[in-house]
Design a protein around this motif. Structure first.
Motif, PDB file in Angstrom:
ATOM      1  N   THR A   1     -10.236 -29.772 -39.722  1.00  0.00           N
ATOM      2  CA  THR A   1      -9.433 -29.601 -40.931  1.00  0.00           C
ATOM      3  C   THR A   1      -8.944 -28.167 -41.051  1.00  0.00           C
ATOM      4  OG1 THR A   1     -10.659 -31.381 -42.014  1.00  0.00           O
ATOM      5  CG2 THR A   1      -9.413 -29.895 -43.442  1.00  0.00           C
ATOM      6  N   GLN A   2      -9.803 -27.201 -40.729  1.00  0.00           N
ATOM      7  CA  GLN A   2      -9.388 -25.806 -40.758  1.00  0.00           C
ATOM      8  C   GLN A   2      -8.231 -25.581 -39.787  1.00  0.00           C
ATOM      9  OE1 GLN A   2     -13.277 -24.305 -39.836  1.00  0.00           O
ATOM     10  NE2 GLN A   2     -13.577 -23.519 -41.926  1.00  0.00           N
ATOM     11  N   TYR A   3      -8.342 -26.147 -38.595  1.00  0.00           N
ATOM     12  CA  TYR A   3      -7.269 -26.013 -37.606  1.00  0.00           C
ATOM     13  C   TYR A   3      -5.969 -26.624 -38.129  1.00  0.00           C
ATOM     14  CZ  TYR A   3      -4.306 -27.634 -33.830  1.00  0.00           C
ATOM     15  OH  TYR A   3      -3.220 -27.947 -33.067  1.00  0.00           O
ATOM     16  N   GLN A   4      -6.048 -27.838 -38.656  1.00  0.00           N
ATOM     17  CA  GLN A   4      -4.844 -28.521 -39.126  1.00  0.00           C
ATOM     18  C   GLN A   4      -4.219 -27.793 -40.313  1.00  0.00           C
ATOM     19  OE1 GLN A   4      -6.652 -32.352 -39.666  1.00  0.00           O
ATOM     20  NE2 GLN A   4      -6.041 -33.057 -37.643  1.00  0.00           N
ATOM     21  N   TYR A   5      -5.047 -27.293 -41.198  1.00  0.00           N
ATOM     22  CA  TYR A   5      -4.540 -26.546 -42.352  1.00  0.00           C
ATOM     23  C   TYR A   5      -3.861 -25.256 -41.882  1.00  0.00           C
ATOM     24  CZ  TYR A   5      -4.740 -24.590 -47.130  1.00  0.00           C
ATOM     25  OH  TYR A   5      -4.454 -24.051 -48.353  1.00  0.00           O
ATOM     26  N   ALA A   6      -4.486 -24.562 -40.925  1.00  0.00           N
ATOM     27  CA  ALA A   6      -3.900 -23.337 -40.381  1.00  0.00           C
ATOM     28  C   ALA A   6      -2.561 -23.630 -39.704  1.00  0.00           C
ATOM     29  CB  ALA A   6      -4.864 -22.695 -39.390  1.00  0.00           C
ATOM     30  N   ARG A   7      -2.489 -24.745 -39.000  1.00  0.00           N
ATOM     31  CA  ARG A   7      -1.234 -25.119 -38.342  1.00  0.00           C
ATOM     32  C   ARG A   7      -0.131 -25.346 -39.374  1.00  0.00           C
ATOM     33  NH1 ARG A   7      -1.390 -30.475 -35.211  1.00  0.00           N
ATOM     34  NH2 ARG A   7       0.010 -31.191 -36.814  1.00  0.00           N
ATOM     35  N   MET A   8      -0.470 -26.015 -40.468  1.00  0.00           N
ATOM     36  CA  MET A   8       0.499 -26.250 -41.533  1.00  0.00           C
ATOM     37  C   MET A   8       0.968 -24.928 -42.134  1.00  0.00           C
ATOM     38  SD  MET A   8       0.926 -26.239 -45.126  1.00  0.00           S
ATOM     39  CE  MET A   8      -0.746 -26.115 -45.700  1.00  0.00           C
ATOM     40  N   LEU A   9       0.021 -24.023 -42.384  1.00  0.00           N
ATOM     41  CA  LEU A   9       0.383 -22.730 -42.955  1.00  0.00           C
ATOM     42  C   LEU A   9       1.278 -21.939 -42.009  1.00  0.00           C
ATOM     43  CD1 LEU A   9      -3.042 -21.628 -44.483  1.00  0.00           C
ATOM     44  CD2 LEU A   9      -0.995 -22.350 -45.734  1.00  0.00           C
ATOM     45  N   ALA A  10       0.965 -21.984 -40.716  1.00  0.00           N
ATOM     46  CA  ALA A  10       1.774 -21.268 -39.725  1.00  0.00           C
ATOM     47  C   ALA A  10       3.199 -21.817 -39.683  1.00  0.00           C
ATOM     48  CB  ALA A  10       1.122 -21.367 -38.354  1.00  0.00           C
ATOM     49  N   GLU A  11       3.332 -23.115 -39.808  1.00  0.00           N
ATOM     50  CA  GLU A  11       4.665 -23.726 -39.799  1.00  0.00           C
ATOM     51  C   GLU A  11       5.430 -23.410 -41.077  1.00  0.00           C
ATOM     52  OE1 GLU A  11       4.297 -27.904 -38.964  1.00  0.00           O
ATOM     53  OE2 GLU A  11       3.375 -27.520 -37.019  1.00  0.00           O
ATOM     54  N   ARG A  12       4.717 -23.380 -42.203  1.00  0.00           N
ATOM     55  CA  ARG A  12       5.371 -23.113 -43.479  1.00  0.00           C
ATOM     56  C   ARG A  12       5.863 -21.674 -43.542  1.00  0.00           C
ATOM     57  NH1 ARG A  12       2.276 -23.851 -49.150  1.00  0.00           N
ATOM     58  NH2 ARG A  12       1.235 -21.971 -48.427  1.00  0.00           N
ATOM     59  N   GLY A  13       4.979 -20.736 -43.188  1.00  0.00           N
ATOM     60  CA  GLY A  13       5.378 -19.349 -43.047  1.00  0.00           C
ATOM     61  C   GLY A  13       5.764 -18.599 -44.302  1.00  0.00           C
ATOM     62  N   THR A  14       5.224 -18.972 -45.449  1.00  0.00           N
ATOM     63  CA  THR A  14       5.520 -18.204 -46.656  1.00  0.00           C
ATOM     64  C   THR A  14       4.554 -17.020 -46.772  1.00  0.00           C
ATOM     65  OG1 THR A  14       4.149 -19.620 -48.059  1.00  0.00           O
ATOM     66  CG2 THR A  14       6.466 -20.208 -47.871  1.00  0.00           C
ATOM     67  N   SER A  15       4.780 -16.180 -47.754  1.00  0.00           N
ATOM     68  CA  SER A  15       3.986 -14.972 -47.952  1.00  0.00           C
ATOM     69  C   SER A  15       2.487 -15.298 -48.017  1.00  0.00           C
ATOM     70  CB  SER A  15       4.415 -14.281 -49.234  1.00  0.00           C
ATOM     71  OG  SER A  15       3.628 -13.136 -49.455  1.00  0.00           O
ATOM     72  N   GLY A  16       1.705 -14.625 -47.186  1.00  0.00           N
ATOM     73  CA  GLY A  16       0.264 -14.807 -47.173  1.00  0.00           C
ATOM     74  C   GLY A  16      -0.226 -15.912 -46.265  1.00  0.00           C
ATOM     75  N   ASP A  17       0.683 -16.766 -45.806  1.00  0.00           N
ATOM     76  CA  ASP A  17       0.262 -17.900 -44.972  1.00  0.00           C
ATOM     77  C   ASP A  17      -0.313 -17.459 -43.635  1.00  0.00           C
ATOM     78  OD1 ASP A  17       0.990 -19.712 -46.913  1.00  0.00           O
ATOM     79  OD2 ASP A  17       2.782 -20.427 -45.871  1.00  0.00           O
ATOM     80  N   GLY A  18       0.273 -16.448 -43.027  1.00  0.00           N
ATOM     81  CA  GLY A  18      -0.195 -15.991 -41.725  1.00  0.00           C
ATOM     82  C   GLY A  18      -1.621 -15.479 -41.770  1.00  0.00           C
ATOM     83  N   GLU A  19      -1.914 -14.697 -42.798  1.00  0.00           N
ATOM     84  CA  GLU A  19      -3.263 -14.145 -42.950  1.00  0.00           C
ATOM     85  C   GLU A  19      -4.281 -15.253 -43.207  1.00  0.00           C
ATOM     86  OE1 GLU A  19      -5.626 -11.162 -45.960  1.00  0.00           O
ATOM     87  OE2 GLU A  19      -3.525 -10.728 -45.509  1.00  0.00           O
ATOM     88  N   ARG A  20      -3.937 -16.166 -44.085  1.00  0.00           N
ATOM     89  CA  ARG A  20      -4.846 -17.286 -44.385  1.00  0.00           C
ATOM     90  C   ARG A  20      -5.034 -18.160 -43.151  1.00  0.00           C
ATOM     91  NH1 ARG A  20      -9.174 -19.537 -46.069  1.00  0.00           N
ATOM     92  NH2 ARG A  20      -8.977 -21.552 -47.077  1.00  0.00           N
ATOM     93  N   ALA A  21      -3.961 -18.421 -42.419  1.00  0.00           N
ATOM     94  CA  ALA A  21      -4.054 -19.235 -41.200  1.00  0.00           C
ATOM     95  C   ALA A  21      -4.958 -18.559 -40.182  1.00  0.00           C
ATOM     96  CB  ALA A  21      -2.667 -19.481 -40.618  1.00  0.00           C
TER      97      ALA A  21
END
Length: 67
Positions: free
Chosen positions: A16-36
């Motif tokens: 789930t952590q991997y899949q959530y990180a993948r979603m955040l990386a694809e979305r790419g809004t502010s803060g997503d990269g760090e959280r991913a």
């Protein structure tokens, strides 16, 4: 994430952590990269502890290399 943590379902938590990180990386809004990145760190640690090579490979591929 929270439910997997509460249940102690470490394998599902790591996936789930991997899949959530993948979603955040694809979305790419502010803060997503760090959280991913944080999620991938946690998922990778767990994947290695639980010996989940397919998940480890996906995490490393998403990161673009080894760590």
């Amino acid at each position: 994430l929270r439910m997997n943590e509460r249940m102690g379902a470490r394998t599902w938590l790591a996936w789930t952590q991997y899949q959530y990180a993948r979603m955040l990386a694809e979305r790419g809004t502010s803060g997503d990269g760090e959280r991913a990145s944080c999620l991938l760190d946690e998922a990778l640690k767990c994947a290695r502890e639980l010996q989940l090579p397919p998940l480890e490979a996906r995490i490393l591929a998403l990161r673009g290399g080894n760590r």
